[in-house]
Scaffold this active site. Sequence first.
Site, PDB file in Angstrom:
ATOM      1  CE  LYS A 148      23.148  76.993 -28.162  1.00 12.40           C
ATOM      2  NZ  LYS A 148      23.554  75.872 -28.472  1.00 12.40           N
TER       3      LYS A 148
ATOM      4  CB  SER B 166      25.486  74.691 -25.559  1.00 12.37           C
ATOM      5  OG  SER B 166      25.451  74.589 -26.942  1.00 12.37           O
TER       6      SER B 166
ATOM      7  CB  SER C  14      24.744  71.722 -28.177  1.00 11.82           C
ATOM      8  OG  SER C  14      26.086  71.975 -27.452  1.00 11.82           O
TER       9      SER C  14
END
Length: 473
Positions: free
Chosen positions: A75, A151, A175
């Site tokens: 990420k 996220s 997330s």
Amino acid sequence: MTSATGLLADYRAGRLSPVAATRDALARIDELNGTLNGFCLVDADRALADAAESAERWRRGEPRGLLDGVPVSVKDLLLTRGWPTLRGSRTIDPGQRWDVDAPSVARLREHHAVIIGKTTTPELGWKGVTDNPLTGVTRNPWDPAMTSGGSSGGAAVAVAAGMGTISLGTDGGGSVRIPASFSGVFGIKPTYGLVPVFPASPFGTLSHVGPLTWTVADAALALDVLSGVDGRDWSAGPRPAESFAAAVAAPSVAGMRIAFSPTLGYVSVDPEVAASVASAVQTFAELGAVVSMADPGFANPVEAFHVLWFSGAAASTASLSEGQLAGLDPGLREVREQGARFSALDYLAATATRAAVGRTMGEFHERYDLLVTPTMPIPAFAAGVESPAGGRWTGWTPFTYPFNMTQQPAATLPCGFTSAGLPVGLQVVGPRHADARVLAACAAFEQARPWQATRPPVVTGVTSGSPTRGKLL
């Protein structure tokens, strides 16, 4: 793309090369990323070079580490040496020096995983869907008109679409679990401190690092790699004595005391989601668990969470100029302005609420080994908006953020589909440091109700393409 454990078995038997596996992942990225927008950076040259080195080690019978040659992604909130970490924001200079790995990325390198690239995130990771001013909207592989969640939305897309086997995400309020649930993959937020973090998150000890994978065994393997002390994180704990991979090798829930809370006592749940989750919970009973209906007993802590989270948003943007602030995601700008108005006393009061919820859950787990709930109260909604009905993202994530406040391990696994073909997730929560128990329960469910044979429709018919060469997408 098979699982990480499947790839390693193929490498060991000489049936497949890390180069072939990496080329397959890159081809899927080339084919699908234009639709899904899961990756913001891909470095095919570097990935193929690392895969070739791995292939030579396997040829000699000398693999190194637990993930040698396995294609993975990271990420774009986690520092990755040699690549910019832009966090979905135009406020970060890509031309600065990028010579540090986050602890989790360093562990991937030590175990010789092939890091293909970086996955998309909302700006500075602030919300539960994935779109940002820098790279746009990330879409759901089951229906690209819908959100992937966030996220760690790009990480979930990468796994669901076969663009690698393991993707590292972060989870400060859901997330990892939100996009894993919406995108139909497995994800776990481990106990806080199991996976060390550097630099410290502006959201403080709400934020955890965890893997998203196609199988529970892959997540267990990833946590064996990622866990342990790193001197840069004073709050990290030691690596557990038993490996997580061993914990899922012969999983059982027989005799476990499992509490099923379909609403936490205060959540309204979509009927299709509720039906899928209730059916899934029955599977635990069929496997020998003692399943009881029980709510933990805390009121919705959303206001306290807002104080903690919005203060973090203010901290993450404190050094920006007025011009930079004007260019932020409008929602982020709103919450950081609200966060900047909270006082130290507000923060301490929210921390006291957090401690009270933690105490409630500690006492709850004296009676129950695990808690299961829906992961999300609704299926995925339209891409490109923060909320399907207005308001903040916390309005539709009530099952996830409480367990960031308590720092407990919490996983989500696919347990069904809506009539529109969108995935439904089941959340499994354990007491702090009971990560192996959570994984074992999820692995037992996975064996009873496997989901791996069903791939998103967008993946069907993927053909090979030319690997994307070291560029921002």
